[in-house]
Design an enzyme around this catalytic site. Sequence first.
Site, PDB file in Angstrom:
ATOM      1  N   ASN A 212       8.130   8.097 -12.078  1.00  0.00           N
ATOM      2  CA  ASN A 212       7.767   9.376 -11.461  1.00  0.00           C
ATOM      3  C   ASN A 212       8.959   9.917 -10.680  1.00  0.00           C
ATOM      4  OD1 ASN A 212       7.616   8.448  -8.594  1.00  0.00           O
ATOM      5  ND2 ASN A 212       6.076   7.097  -9.493  1.00  0.00           N
ATOM      6  N   ASP A 280       0.152   4.200 -11.118  1.00  0.00           N
ATOM      7  CA  ASP A 280      -1.239   3.742 -11.121  1.00  0.00           C
ATOM      8  C   ASP A 280      -1.519   2.793 -12.276  1.00  0.00           C
ATOM      9  OD1 ASP A 280      -2.176   5.094  -8.839  1.00  0.00           O
ATOM     10  OD2 ASP A 280      -2.109   6.986  -9.945  1.00  0.00           O
ATOM     11  N   LYS A 290      12.881  -3.079 -29.003  1.00  0.00           N
ATOM     12  CA  LYS A 290      12.783  -1.621 -28.938  1.00  0.00           C
ATOM     13  C   LYS A 290      11.840  -1.096 -30.022  1.00  0.00           C
ATOM     14  CE  LYS A 290      15.510   2.522 -29.173  1.00  0.00           C
ATOM     15  NZ  LYS A 290      16.672   3.108 -29.819  1.00  0.00           N
ATOM     16  N   PRO A 308      -2.435  -3.130  -9.423  1.00  0.00           N
ATOM     17  CA  PRO A 308      -3.150  -3.426  -8.182  1.00  0.00           C
ATOM     18  C   PRO A 308      -2.838  -2.350  -7.143  1.00  0.00           C
ATOM     19  CG  PRO A 308      -1.278  -4.909  -8.481  1.00  0.00           C
ATOM     20  CD  PRO A 308      -1.414  -4.121  -9.746  1.00  0.00           C
ATOM     21  N   ASP A 309      -3.831  -1.986  -6.336  1.00  0.00           N
ATOM     22  CA  ASP A 309      -3.603  -1.011  -5.272  1.00  0.00           C
ATOM     23  C   ASP A 309      -3.114  -1.786  -4.046  1.00  0.00           C
ATOM     24  OD1 ASP A 309      -3.882   0.768  -3.079  1.00  0.00           O
ATOM     25  OD2 ASP A 309      -5.205   2.010  -4.321  1.00  0.00           O
ATOM     26  N   ILE A 310      -1.821  -1.700  -3.785  1.00  0.00           N
ATOM     27  CA  ILE A 310      -1.206  -2.538  -2.742  1.00  0.00           C
ATOM     28  C   ILE A 310      -1.726  -2.130  -1.364  1.00  0.00           C
ATOM     29  CG2 ILE A 310       0.987  -3.445  -1.883  1.00  0.00           C
ATOM     30  CD1 ILE A 310       2.278  -2.283  -4.472  1.00  0.00           C
ATOM     31  N   PHE A 328       0.028   7.043   2.257  1.00  0.00           N
ATOM     32  CA  PHE A 328       0.368   8.436   1.980  1.00  0.00           C
ATOM     33  C   PHE A 328      -0.608   8.994   0.957  1.00  0.00           C
ATOM     34  CE2 PHE A 328       4.468   9.848   3.778  1.00  0.00           C
ATOM     35  CZ  PHE A 328       4.753   8.718   4.526  1.00  0.00           C
ATOM     36  N   LYS A 346      -9.596   3.464   0.959  1.00  0.00           N
ATOM     37  CA  LYS A 346      -8.566   2.420   0.958  1.00  0.00           C
ATOM     38  C   LYS A 346      -8.735   1.474   2.138  1.00  0.00           C
ATOM     39  CE  LYS A 346      -5.458   4.649  -2.002  1.00  0.00           C
ATOM     40  NZ  LYS A 346      -4.563   4.158  -3.033  1.00  0.00           N
TER      41      LYS A 346
HETATM   42  O1  C5P Z   1      -4.467   6.437  -4.698  1.00  0.00           O
HETATM   43  P1  C5P Z   1      -3.136   7.065  -4.431  1.00  0.00           P
HETATM   44  O2  C5P Z   1      -2.063   6.634  -5.393  1.00  0.00           O
HETATM   45  O3  C5P Z   1      -3.184   8.546  -4.247  1.00  0.00           O
HETATM   46  O4  C5P Z   1      -2.731   6.467  -3.000  1.00  0.00           O
HETATM   47  C1  C5P Z   1      -1.489   6.715  -2.422  1.00  0.00           C
HETATM   48  C2  C5P Z   1      -1.203   5.682  -1.390  1.00  0.00           C
HETATM   49  O5  C5P Z   1      -1.519   4.380  -1.876  1.00  0.00           O
HETATM   50  C3  C5P Z   1       0.259   5.621  -1.042  1.00  0.00           C
HETATM   51  O6  C5P Z   1       0.378   5.191   0.300  1.00  0.00           O
HETATM   52  C4  C5P Z   1       0.791   4.560  -1.995  1.00  0.00           C
HETATM   53  O7  C5P Z   1       1.975   3.944  -1.505  1.00  0.00           O
HETATM   54  C5  C5P Z   1      -0.353   3.590  -2.053  1.00  0.00           C
HETATM   55  N1  C5P Z   1      -0.514   2.887  -3.342  1.00  0.00           N
HETATM   56  C6  C5P Z   1      -0.267   1.526  -3.419  1.00  0.00           C
HETATM   57  N2  C5P Z   1      -0.467   0.873  -4.603  1.00  0.00           N
HETATM   58  C7  C5P Z   1      -0.885   1.524  -5.703  1.00  0.00           C
HETATM   59  C8  C5P Z   1      -1.129   2.901  -5.636  1.00  0.00           C
HETATM   60  C9  C5P Z   1      -0.930   3.565  -4.449  1.00  0.00           C
HETATM   61  O8  C5P Z   1       0.126   0.934  -2.418  1.00  0.00           O
HETATM   62  N3  C5P Z   1      -1.055   0.869  -6.844  1.00  0.00           N
END
Ligand code: C5P
Length: 402
Positions: A212, A280, A290, A308-310, A328, A346
Amino acid sequence: MWGAMLAGKKILLIIGGGIAAYKVLELMRLLGKSGAGIVPVMTKAAEEFVTPLSVSALAEAPVRRALFSLEDEAEMGHIQLTRDADLVVVAPATADLMAKMANGLANDMASTLLIARNKPVLLAPAMNVAMWENAATKRNAETLREDGCTFVGPEEGNMACGEFGFGRMAEPAEIFAAIEAHLLDGPLRGKRILVTSGPTHEPIDPVRYIANRSSGLQGAEIARALVALGAEVDFVTGPAEAARPEGANVIEVETALEMAAAVEAAGQLDAAIFAAAVADWRVANTSDSKMKKLAGKAMPELELIENPDILATVSQRSNGRPALVIGFAAETNDVIENATAKRKRKGCDWILANDVGGARPVMGGPDNQVILISANGAETWPWMSKKQVAEGLALRISEALT
Ligand code: C5P
């Protein structure tokens, strides 16, 4: 806002004999700009690399050289030099100077001052990679650490001798940040804070990846502002273009999974700020070779799985959750409602929300407009530079943690 505040502080700067001595001229310029006083001392070998004249011109003070100089001693005895200093800095700290220090030798001005000192000492080693990795140097570095010395660097890179590896002296800005961290009694002194930053790259095959547009600037500025307030900062960054923050412990990662592992490995934290634009999804069916475009063949299908959502993982830790977790939210519409819902979902304490759908670019741009969302509601900040957003946030963090 907080940098460059060393007025009234005095540094006893011991310059060793190595090619990196030329970088010390820049360090002296930074120290001078911040208002710090410098008492320069050069070893005989250092004079082979930079002249005492340039050193004394930048330090705005005479260089101390010989141990038994009638002139120098009449002005100020060598023992007094360390008594008057707030910090002793050795740069470049050569293998020879480190060996002398570790073994208590005192056969010239520099080593005599080092053994006679009653002040903390910061070493910026610089030497050839084989010298740095030599068993004797390793032992000496270990001894010096045990004796309470602090190190900044060395770093990995190309060397003047043409070899590559660890041994390059830390850059002047980084040595300056380490000096500042020593001398400034910031409100975040003793606090451990982690910042994630930048994009992640999710491989498709050995040459392609999903990414991104995050530049990593906002995260780097936040880390800098926290360092300036005295925090010990772990900076976990994806492959971002922004310069890495001086004075932070930089951990480079590529993928979301690596970022999650680095955050996990950081251990106990007082606060964690998740400024990274984590992908995501990652590709489930990555190819080891390749992917080829074959005539008449259908486009390859990418199978995506969720990363994973850290932020959520750390926010919802049942054990050892940081006292303050900040996320954020980049939104394109209904910013406050969406970000408020995100904070709840979250489980973090604060969300810095911004509208990335407006006419003014945030991602990749120098400025930002954020809304700080906490349990107390939403607070809209005016447009300002990302550096100012970082400084404002660091101040709020220090109020919350202290
Ligand atoms: O759900 P979203 O991507 O909009 O959430 C954004 C926030 O979650 C940011 O603080 C980003 O650093 C954190 N995040 C994370 N791990 C992920 C996705 C988002 O820590 N896989």
